[in-house]
Design a protein around this motif. Structure first.
Motif, short mmCIF file in Angstrom:
data_model
loop_
_atom_site.label_atom_id
_atom_site.label_comp_id
_atom_site.label_asym_id
_atom_site.label_seq_id
_atom_site.Cartn_x
_atom_site.Cartn_y
_atom_site.Cartn_z
N ASP A 42 0.83 -1.21 0.00
CA ASP A 42 0.00 0.00 0.00
C ASP A 42 0.87 1.26 0.00
O ASP A 42 0.58 2.23 -0.71
CB ASP A 42 -0.94 0.02 1.22
CG ASP A 42 -2.20 -0.81 1.00
OD1 ASP A 42 -2.25 -1.54 -0.01
OD2 ASP A 42 -3.13 -0.71 1.82
N TYR A 45 2.46 1.59 -3.50
CA TYR A 45 1.48 1.94 -4.54
C TYR A 45 1.03 3.39 -4.39
O TYR A 45 0.88 4.11 -5.38
CB TYR A 45 0.30 0.96 -4.45
CG TYR A 45 -0.73 1.04 -5.57
CD1 TYR A 45 -0.44 1.64 -6.79
CD2 TYR A 45 -2.00 0.50 -5.39
CE1 TYR A 45 -1.39 1.70 -7.79
CE2 TYR A 45 -2.95 0.55 -6.39
CZ TYR A 45 -2.65 1.16 -7.60
OH TYR A 45 -3.58 1.21 -8.58
N ASP A 59 -2.05 4.60 -12.97
CA ASP A 59 -3.36 5.15 -12.70
C ASP A 59 -4.38 4.48 -13.60
O ASP A 59 -4.42 4.71 -14.80
CB ASP A 59 -3.33 6.66 -12.95
CG ASP A 59 -4.46 7.36 -12.21
OD1 ASP A 59 -5.34 6.66 -11.68
OD2 ASP A 59 -4.45 8.59 -12.18
N VAL A 61 -8.56 2.60 -13.74
CA VAL A 61 -9.85 2.46 -13.09
C VAL A 61 -9.87 1.21 -12.20
O VAL A 61 -10.39 1.21 -11.10
CB VAL A 61 -10.96 2.40 -14.16
CG1 VAL A 61 -12.21 1.76 -13.62
CG2 VAL A 61 -11.27 3.81 -14.64
N ASP A 62 -9.25 0.15 -12.67
CA ASP A 62 -9.29 -1.10 -11.92
C ASP A 62 -8.10 -1.18 -10.96
O ASP A 62 -7.11 -1.84 -11.22
CB ASP A 62 -9.30 -2.29 -12.88
CG ASP A 62 -9.61 -3.59 -12.15
OD1 ASP A 62 -9.71 -3.57 -10.91
OD2 ASP A 62 -9.76 -4.62 -12.82
N MET A 63 -8.24 -0.48 -9.85
CA MET A 63 -7.12 -0.39 -8.92
C MET A 63 -6.82 -1.72 -8.25
O MET A 63 -5.69 -1.97 -7.84
CB MET A 63 -7.39 0.68 -7.87
CG MET A 63 -7.30 2.07 -8.44
SD MET A 63 -7.48 3.34 -7.18
CE MET A 63 -6.02 3.09 -6.18
N GLU A 64 -7.84 -2.54 -8.13
CA GLU A 64 -7.63 -3.81 -7.45
C GLU A 64 -6.64 -4.69 -8.21
O GLU A 64 -5.74 -5.28 -7.63
CB GLU A 64 -8.98 -4.53 -7.35
CG GLU A 64 -9.34 -4.95 -5.96
CD GLU A 64 -10.74 -5.51 -5.93
OE1 GLU A 64 -11.67 -4.76 -6.32
OE2 GLU A 64 -10.89 -6.67 -5.53
N HIS A 67 -3.21 -3.19 -8.00
CA HIS A 67 -2.67 -3.47 -6.67
C HIS A 67 -2.08 -4.89 -6.64
O HIS A 67 -1.00 -5.11 -6.08
CB HIS A 67 -3.80 -3.32 -5.65
CG HIS A 67 -3.37 -3.40 -4.22
ND1 HIS A 67 -3.54 -4.54 -3.47
CD2 HIS A 67 -2.79 -2.49 -3.40
CE1 HIS A 67 -3.08 -4.31 -2.24
NE2 HIS A 67 -2.63 -3.08 -2.17
N LYS A 71 1.79 -6.12 -5.95
CA LYS A 71 2.11 -7.15 -4.97
C LYS A 71 3.02 -8.21 -5.60
O LYS A 71 4.00 -8.65 -4.99
CB LYS A 71 0.80 -7.80 -4.49
CG LYS A 71 0.81 -8.11 -3.04
CD LYS A 71 -0.52 -8.63 -2.55
CE LYS A 71 -0.24 -9.81 -1.66
NZ LYS A 71 -1.45 -10.32 -1.02
#
Lengths: 146, 319
Positions: A42, A45, A59, A61-64, A67, A71
């Protein structure tokens, strides 16, 4: 013991690792494996999203899913289990047209993250070395031979 | 020797064998990668029996709540029935109990069915064998029905049929529930809820679930719409606010008539309202771009990614 290590130990309910045990461990195990990745991802990122030099690449829209990619990157950089090959590295970064400045910016953010978590300098050095080892693949340049 | 059941087959695990290894040895194909519990590509769900805690390392709270686990590091002590996550959710029959318009474009439809679900999850409602659309669940199980909010799209394939043709008492097929956006916060953890348009459906469900479970920390709910005339469930929400002092409502519209809503930029306003979200549990539902922006704002204000649950409404695209 670093703040980072103590957080990780607290999570795992472990007592301090002895020096003798440490010398046999990989970087990944030394800094606490998956818990170390979770503690760092976190922070890292957030840093790259705030960094004007490179945030356009992060950057989305689908930050998941982004992320999850961060990882996977940190797991690799920390020497953890991963299936990256040089070819994967080239393929996945090719379309971004990255240069040395981009690479250095990511590395700076990674080092800043590790410093924030008080990871010992020699371990940071080992992690940077892992990143440098994939640099030519990420930047899609021919590997220089000495 | 532990037995793992998968798709009507019983697999006996050898000593030290993981669920993944056992399944593969029996010729069952399971996605996998690192085999060390990192890449999560071998994630499965335990339908019966509890997955051991140490097979859930790195999963989100909601994935754990649904009994997801990593098969490569799963060494169960007791029998487990497992299935893969890409297997299709089961289809159930449901009866239409009630239909009512919430405003001039959004209809609430209440269904009865014997499925178990969590408010905020979604299901697919099928018109026939080929035509179905996904809708989020706005009710909690204790209410005794499944409530969906259908936005009537005049050029839509399914919504005109639901709103105009489907009648109370009719039987329909529903598939699900699916999705990981549901309430499971710590009761004392402050919550930020944000919805745009019919993103309110899952958010309303999550809110009711939180209140029913005695959530005691502050809950900030931001309800957005293009025009203030498009708000719905306003009276119900205001009543909840009167009853629960920890609930704070903010209505925001791009174009606002009257006193209810602020006429401000949703994102800038949200950003100005908080300085630190590091303890917060965040739920955000609406269009993909809305969810992306609110997720980013929350994350940069300190919310942990694992504490942000989102439901992105995707426009229907042909396969």
């Amino acid at each position: 013991m670093s703040k980072f290590q103590s957080i990780v130990n607290k999570i795992l309910g472990k007592s301090e690792t002895t020096e003798e045990e440490k010398s046999d461990m990989s970087i990944y195990d030394k800094i606490g494996g998956e818990d170390a990745v979770n503690a760092a991802v976190d922070i890292f990122y957030r840093k790259v999203l705030m960094d004007e030099r490179i945030n356009e690449f992060f950057d989305t829209v689908d930050m998941e899913s982004q992320h999850a990619k961060q990882k996977a990157f940190l797991t690799m950089a920390f020497g953890g289990p991963n299936n990256y090959t040089g070819k994967d590295m080239r393929e996945s970064h090719k379309h971004m047209k990255l240069n040395e400045g981009h690479f250095n910016a990511v590395a700076e953010n990674l080092v800043a993250t590790l410093n924030e978590l008080e990871v010992p300098q020699d371990v940071i050095g080992d992690i940077v070395a892992v990143c440098v080892s994939v640099k030519d693949d990420v930047l899609n340049v021919e590997t220089e031979t000495a | 020797m532990t037995v793992v059941h998968y798709d009507r087959q019983a697999v006996s695990l050898n000593d030290d064998e993981s669920v993944l290894e056992g399944l593969i040895r029996h010729g069952i194909s399971v996605n996998h990668g690192c085999r060390s519990g990192v890449c999560q590509s071998c994630m499965m769900v335990a339908d019966h029996g509890d997955a051991p805690d140490n097979a859930q390392i790195g999963l989100t709270q909601n994935q754990k709540a649904l009994n997801y686990f990593l098969s490569c590091i799963c060494h169960p002590q007791k029998a487990l029935t497992v299935s893969s996550l890409d297997s299709e959710a089961l289809t159930h029959s449901a009866r239409v109990e009630q239909k009512r318009w919430l405003n001039d474009r959004v209809m609430a439809i209440r269904l009865s069915s014997d499925i178990t679900f969590k408010a905020g999850q979604y299901l697919t409602l099928w018109k026939d064998n080929r035509l179905g659309r996904s809708y989020s669940i706005a009710s909690i199980e204790d209410e005794g029905f499944i409530e969906l909010h259908i936005k009537h799209l005049s050029d839509g394939k399914l919504s005109p049929w639901i709103c105009n043709t489907l009648a109370e008492g009719d039987k329909v097929n529903i598939q699900g529930p699916m999705g990981l956006c549901f309430y499971n916060a710590n009761r004392a953890q402050p919550m930020l809820l944000a919805s745009m348009s019919t993103g309110l459906a899952p958010i309303y469900g999550i809110l009711k679930d939180a209140l029913a479970q005695g959530h005691s920390a502050p809950i900030h709910l931001f309800v957005g719409s293009q025009d203030s005339s498009e708000f719905y469930l306003v009276q119900e929400l205001l009543q909840l606010q009167d009853k629960h002092s920890n609930l704070q409502l903010t209505f925001i519209a791009k174009k606002s008539h009257g006193e209810l809503a602020l006429e401000v930029d949703f994102y800038r306003y949200l950003q100005s309202e908080f300085t630190d979200l590091s303890n917060y549990r965040v739920y955000v539902c609406g269009s993909a771009s809305f969810v992306g922006k609110v997720t980013k704002i929350s994350f940069l204000l300190g919310a942990a990614m694992g504490n942000i649950s989102a439901d992105r409404f995707l426009p229907f695209s042909k396969p």
